[in-house]
Enzyme design. Structure first.
Site, PDB file in Angstrom:
ATOM      1  N   GLU B 307      71.185  51.810 122.614  1.00 40.67           N
ATOM      2  CA  GLU B 307      70.929  53.015 121.926  1.00 40.67           C
ATOM      3  C   GLU B 307      70.024  54.186 122.847  1.00 40.67           C
ATOM      4  O   GLU B 307      69.406  54.644 122.466  1.00 40.67           O
ATOM      5  CB  GLU B 307      70.258  53.055 120.475  1.00 40.67           C
ATOM      6  CG  GLU B 307      70.934  52.219 119.595  1.00 40.67           C
ATOM      7  CD  GLU B 307      70.371  52.197 118.113  1.00 40.67           C
ATOM      8  OE1 GLU B 307      69.301  52.139 118.024  1.00 40.67           O
ATOM      9  OE2 GLU B 307      70.979  52.089 117.231  1.00 40.67           O
ATOM     10  N   CYS B 391      68.479  54.505 109.159  1.00 43.36           N
ATOM     11  CA  CYS B 391      67.323  55.591 109.617  1.00 43.36           C
ATOM     12  C   CYS B 391      67.970  56.924 109.594  1.00 43.36           C
ATOM     13  O   CYS B 391      67.082  57.886 109.357  1.00 43.36           O
ATOM     14  CB  CYS B 391      66.834  55.191 111.256  1.00 43.36           C
ATOM     15  SG  CYS B 391      68.348  54.975 112.140  1.00 43.36           S
TER      16      CYS B 391
END
Lengths: 633, 633
Positions: B307, B391
Site C-alpha cells: 500500500e 479504515c
C-alpha cells in the site's frame, strides 16, 4: 534412461508423449556460451551455494532433527520451506556431476544426503520445520506451509541422484516419504485426508518418482493432488491455485511459480493419461500466457503483490516481477508440452526464456542472483549472493545442470533438435540404434549451424527453425539445398539414409530486429525493443555515461549494427545505432501534469550513440539504469 | 474555538500558523453538491456504518473487555486495530451532529462511548485486542500492532466529541489513555521506554488533545514520537516510516497512509515550534509528492504491494492503489500546511483531492466504498459496503462530516476563502469581530461565485484563484472590476471597508481542459486526461455500449462540449466529443509482440461519441470499463 532430469522428464514409458528424452549425458556441450557457464556452475555456483546452505542453518535444520546437534541449543533457522533449497541443490549437483565427475561436489552431496537420511522420521515423514517441536502440527496447514512442496523437491532430487549415480540411498528416503504421503492423503471415501499443497510442485515430483520406480501409486497420488484442487480443500484462493478445478482454468492467475509448476505437473500427468480435458486446459493456459501475459524476455508473473500474474496485458517494465523461478517453471512446462506435441511454439518459448528471462537471473561470475527481473530500472536493483527466501539460486543451478537434456529429443522416426550449441550428442533411438550428431556453431551470436551426422542410418533429423527468424533460413545437406519452405516456428525434417560424415548446414539469419508490443500493453506505447537471434537486448547506463536512459530516443530510420565485442561482458555482440538523448522540455520542471494547449519550449536533444547489450548481461558492471523498451521517434 | 475538527485543526494558539480555523458550525453549506452528500452522510452513511460496527463485533470487542458480554463465549473479532473504526465513527458522528442535531446519531454515539468507558482499564490503558487474554503483551510490538494508532483515533474522536457537545466524557477517557502513554514512552534517560507506532496517527491526536486541553505534555509526547523515528526503535523499515529521521526525509516512501498521517502530525508540531528543519523536510516531501508521485486525481500511493509509494513517476493506471484513506490523509496534511503558510498550492491540492481522489471513495447512495481507486479498470472493481480492514469508510465519514471547516480560515487581517459552495459563513476574526460572508454558486459545475459580505467592517477578503484556471478569472466588487492580474494558484486579496450587502463576483472560467502527463509516467504516453473546473473526468463503459474503452481515440482536434445532464448520476456536467473506436489491427490477433517492419493491415475504426463523466461518479451504474487517460490521435 537413467539420466533425464526433472527439468526435462523421462517420458520413455509415457504413452502420450511421443518425444523421448535423451539421457543427460548423451549431449555434451563444448561451446563458448553454455559450456563456460556450466563450468562455473560446477566450480563456483554450487560450492558457494553449499557453503550458504551450511551458513544459513539449512543443513543444521536437518542435524537438529537427527540429534546431531542439540535442537534446544540451536533453534530451527529460516523459513519453514528451507529444506527444499537443500533438495534443489542436491538435484543440481547430481546433474552437474553427471557431465563432469567432481569428487568435491559428490562429497558434499553425500554429506547432505546423510543428514537428510538421519533426519527422516520412523514413519517416513521428513520436514525439519515440523519434525520436532511442531510435530503435532504436521499437515495441519497444507495451504501455507509447503510440506508437500518440500517433499516434491526431495522426490526430484532423489530421482536425479539415482539416475546419475545409480545409488538408491536418497531414492529410498524419497519413497518412504512418498509412501507416507500416499497413506495420508486421498479421497475421504478411502479413509484418507483430503488435501493438496498450497504450493504446487509435488505433482511433478511424484510423476517422476513413478517413472523412476515404476510404481504407479505415485502417479495416482499426483493425479489426486491435481484433481482435488479448486474444490475448496485449501481455501479456494488463486494464490494457492485452488480457485477453480484445473480443467476449468482459462487464464493464469495467482502466484506465478505455483501456477507454472502446477501446469508442469498437469503436463506430466497428461503424458500418462492423454486426457483431453487436461490437454484443453493446458492449451488455454498456454494461449493466455503467450498472447496476453508473457514478457518479451520470457519472464512471467508481472505483479510484486502476491508474486502473481496480473490482468491481461498488465506488463509494467520497472515493476515487472518476473521471478527467476517463474522463468524456470515456464521452461519446465514448455519442455513437457514439447514432448507431448512436438510443436516448435513450445521450443520457441523455451529458448526465449532460457536465454533471457532465466539467464538474467545469474551473474556472469556465477555467484549472485536476481529473484526479480525488471525490464527497466534506476540502477538500484542488483543481484544478491543469496536470499532469505532462496528458491531461485538452487533452481538456477538445477536448470543449468540439466541443460544438455533440453537440446534433443528422440522419437520413433528419429531425432529432434531444439537448441543450438557446439557439442556432440550420442542418441539412442527407440529401436536401439545409436546415432551421433555433432553441432558446430557460434550460436547465439551467429546463426550458422553445422551439423555432422556421424552414424550411417536411416532416420529423420528434425531441426528447429526458430520463430524469431524474419528472413528466410537456409538449409543444405552436403551442400545441396533442401527443397521446400523453411517456416519459422516449425521443424525442418530431413529424412534420409545418412552416411557417416554427412554435413547439414543450417543458416538462421540474425539481423537485428525491432519489436513492438500489443497496444494494450500501455508502458510500451511508442517504444520498441531490440532483439537479435534468440537474444533480447537492452540499454544500460554503463554504455551511456551522462545520459538519463529515460530520455533516449531511437530514430525510426536508424540502422542497427551488430558489433562483436570480445572484450565486453564475457564476449557479446552489441547492437549499435545512432540516436539521441532528448530530455523532457524545460516547462516540465516541477510539474507532473500540464494543459495540452500550453506553449511548449523547444525540446533540446543531443546526438548519442546507442549501444544495446544482451538483456541477460545487464547489471554486471557498475550500477546504472536499464531500459528494454526504447522510445522511438 | 470548540469545533474545529481533526481533519482541519485548531491553530488558535499555534504561534506558527497564521491562519486560524473557523469553527465547524461557522460555515453552513446549502449547495446542491455537498449539502445532499452531507445529508446522506447523516441519514444513510453513519447509521449503516454503526450497524456494521455492531454486526462485525467491533462494539462487542469493547463489551467483552468490560464484561458486558462473556469474553470466553465471544472471542475478539476482526483485526487488532478495529477499535479505531469505532473511534473514527464517533468523530464523524460528532462533526455531523454539530451541523444538524440528530438524536439518533447522538444516541448511538453515547452508546458507543459508554462501551468504551466501561472497557478502559484501571491504569487508563484501552485497547480491546490487548485488554484481556493478551494483557501481558501490551506495547510488546509497536511496529505492527497499532496500539498507539488506535489511541490517536481515540484522541481525535474525543476532541471532536468534546468540541461539539461540550461533554468531557470521552475526553476524560482519552486523557487517561494519553497520560498512561506519556508515562510509558519517552527517552530512556527519563526511565521510560523508547518507542513509536508503526502506523503514525497518534502524533496528530496528541497535538489536538493538547490544543483541546491546554496540556503541553501531549505536545511534547507527540514531538517525542516524531523525533524517535528513523533511529531503529521499531525496526527501521520504510513501511513503518522508520527508515530515516524525519528531518532527513527527501521523498515519500513506504506505506502511503502512514507517511501522509505522519506528515500531518509533523505539520501540527511545526505550528507550535516553527522549527526550520521540520519545515524544510515537509517542503521536500510536498515537492516530491506533487511533482513526482501524485495521481491526477489527487490520489497518492501507487503500489498495491505494501500500500505504498513507488518510485518517482511510477503511476500505473489500472494498478493505481491510491487508497481512499491516503486521499483523506493528504487533505489533512494539505490543510495543515495551508494554515502554516497560506499558500494556494496547498488549497489547490486539497480541492483536487477532495473532488476526485477522495470523493470517488464513496458511492452516490452513500453506503458503499472504494478502498482502492484505480484510474483504469475492466469493470470488475466495485465499491463494497464494508471491508474486513474498514479504515476507509469511517474515514470518509469524518472528512465529509468536518468538510465545512475546510472552506474558510480567518487571520489577523481578515478572511481566507479556499473552497466554493453555496452557504453562509459567520466568522469571528481574531480581534473578536464577527463577519458574515454568503456564497451563491453552482460550483463545481459553474465557475461563477457570488459572495455577499453582510457585515460592515474593514478587513481583507482573500479569494482563491484556483491553479486550474487556464483563462483569466474575473473579479468585481459591486460591479467594479478589481484591478490587477488574478494569478491562478494564488489568493486575490480584497482589502476594504465593507458595507453590508457588498457583492463580490468571482468568475472562474470552466472550459474543458486536456491534460498531458510528464513523459516519464509511461502509461500515459500519447494520452490525455480531461478536466473541467476542479473535476477530473473519465469515460465509463455505461456511456459507450459495445465499445472496448481501450480502443477509444480522442482526435487531437476534437472539440469538448460541456453538457449539463440533470438526469445523470445525481446531476452532472458531462464532457462530450466526437471520437472513434479503433481496435488493434487484425494482425495482432494471438500475438503480444511483433516485428516493427511487418506489413500491417489497415486498422479499422468507427465513429463514436465520447461522453466523459466526473471521475468521482464512476462505478455507480452497471459494471463496465473505466479509463481516465484517453488515447489521442
Amino acid at each position: 534412461m537413467k539420466q533425464s532430469s526433472a527439468i526435462v522428464v523421462d517420458t520413455w514409458d509415457s504413452p502420450y508423449a511421443p518425444l523421448k528424452p535423451a539421457p543427460l549425458t548423451a549431449a555434451t556441450l563444448d561451446d563458448m556460451f553454455w559450456a563456460p557457464r556450466r563450468s562455473l556452475l560446477r566450480t563456483a555456483t554450487l560450492p558457494t551455494q553449499y557453503r550458504l546452505l551450511e551458513e544459513t542453518g539449512r543443513l543444521d535444520n536437518f542435524r537438529r532433527v537427527s540429534g546431531r546437534i542439540d535442537p534446544r541449543a540451536t533453534p530451527f533457522k529460516g523459513y519453514f520451506f528451507n529444506d527444499s533449497d537443500v533438495y534443489k541443490w542436491i538435484e543440481a549437483a547430481a546433474w552437474t556431476t553427471a557431465a563432469v565427475p567432481d569428487p568435491e561436489l559428490t562429497q558434499m552431496m553425500d554429506a547432505a544426503i546423510a543428514e537428510i537420511e538421519a533426519a527422516q522420521q520412523p514413519d517416513g515423514y521428513i520436514n525439519t520445520y515440523y519434525a520436532l517441536e511442531r510435530a503435532g502440527d504436521r499437515w495441519s496447514n497444507l495451504k501455507d506451509m509447503h510440506e508437500l512442496y518440500c517433499a516434491g523437491h526431495l522426490f526430484q532430487a532423489a530421482v536425479a541422484h539415482y539416475r546419475v549415480t545409480g545409488s538408491e540411498r536418497l531414492l529410498t528416503i524419497a519413497r518412504r516419504m512418498a509412501d507416507h504421503i500416499c497413506a495420508v492423503f486421498g479421497p475421504p471415501e478411502t479413509g484418507k485426508r483430503a488435501g493438496t499443497c498450497g504450493h504446487p510442485e509435488v505433482e511433478m515430483g511424484l510423476v517422476e518418482l513413478a517413472r523412476a520406480t515404476d510404481d504407479e501409486k505415485y502417479l495416482a497420488q499426483a493425479q489426486y493432488f491435481l484433481d482435488v484442487r479448486g474444490h475448496g480443500v485449501i481455501g479456494g484462493n488463486p494464490y494457492h491455485q485452488d480457485h477453480k478445478p484445473f480443467r476449468e482454468l482459462d487464464r493464469l492467475v495467482g502466484h506465478a511459480v505455483r501456477a507454472l509448476y502446477l501446469n508442469g505437473g498437469a503436463a506430466d500427468l497428461l503424458a500418462h493419461t492423454g486426457e483431453p480435458a487436461l490437454s484443453a486446459a493446458l492449451h488455454r493456459l498456454w494461449q493466455n500466457l503467450t498472447t496476453r501475459q508473457l514478457y518479451i524476455s520470457g519472464g512471467a508473473g508481472s505483479r510484486h503483490d502476491g508474486e502473481a500474474f496480473g490482468e491481461d496485458y498488465e506488463l509494467p517494465n520497472a515493476r515487472a516481477y518476473t521471478e527467476t523461478c517463474a522463468a524456470i517453471a515456464l521452461i519446465m512446462w514448455a519442455w513437457r508440452m514439447l514432448t507431448l506435441e512436438g510443436d516448435a511454439a513450445y521450443a520457441d518459448i523455451m529458448e526465449l526464456t532460457l536465454y533471457n528471462g532465466f539467464l538474467a537471473g545469474l551473474s556472469l561470475d556465477g555467484i549472485s542472483y536476481f529473484y526479480v527481473n525488471p525490464m527497466a530500472d534506476s540502477g538500484a536493483h542488483r543481484r544478491q549472493p543469496w536470499f532469505s527466501c532462496a528458491c531461485c539460486p538452487p533452481n538456477i543451478a538445477r536448470l543449468l545442470g540439466s541443460l544438455p537434456a533440453c537440446f534433443y529429443n528422440v522419437a520413433a522416426d528419429g531425432v529432434w533438435c531444439h537448441l543450438y550449441a557446439s557439442g556432440t550428442a550420442r542418441l539412442t533411438l527407440p529401436d536401439g540404434r545409436e546415432v551421433v550428431v555433432r553441432q558446430q556453431t557460434d550460436y547465439p551470436w551467429h546463426g550458422d549451424v553445422l551439423l555432422t551426422v556421424d552414424t550411417p542410418a536411416e532416420f529423420s533429423l528434425r531441426l528447429r527453425i526458430p520463430g524469431w527468424c524474419e528472413a528466410d533460413a537456409s538449409l543444405t545437406v552436403n551442400g545441396e539445398p533442401v527443397a521446400g519452405p523453411l517456416k519459422p516456428g516449425s521443424y525442418a525434417e530431413l529424412h534420409r539414409t545418412w552416411h557417416a560424415g554427412d554435413v547439414v548446414r543450417l543458416g538462421l539469419p540474425m539481423s537485428p530486429r525491432r519489436i513492438e508490443s500489443h497496444p494494450y500493453a500501455l508502458e510500451n506505447t511508442g517504444r520498441v525493443a531490440l532483439s537479435r537471434g534468440p537474444l533480447l537486448y537492452c540499454v544500460e547506463g554503463a554504455d551511456h555515461p551522462g545520459i538519463d536512459l529515460r530520455d533516449l530516443v531511437l530514430p525510426r530510420t536508424a540502422g542497427l549494427e551488430a558489433v562483436e565485442r570480445a572484450d565486453l561482458l564475457g564476449g557479446v555482440v552489441t547492437l549499435v545505432a545512432e540516436g539521441r538523448s532528448q530530455p523532457p522540455d524545460s516547462a516540465w520542471a516541477g510539474r507532473l501534469y500540464r494543459p495540452v494547449g500550453e506553449r511548449r519550449p523547444r525540446p533540446r536533444s543531443r546526438h548519442t550513440t546507442i549501444t544495446a547489450i544482451p538483456y541477460y548481461a545487464w547489471a554486471n558492471r557498475q550500477p546504472g539504469q536499464l531500459q528494454v523498451w526504447l522510445k522511438e521517434g
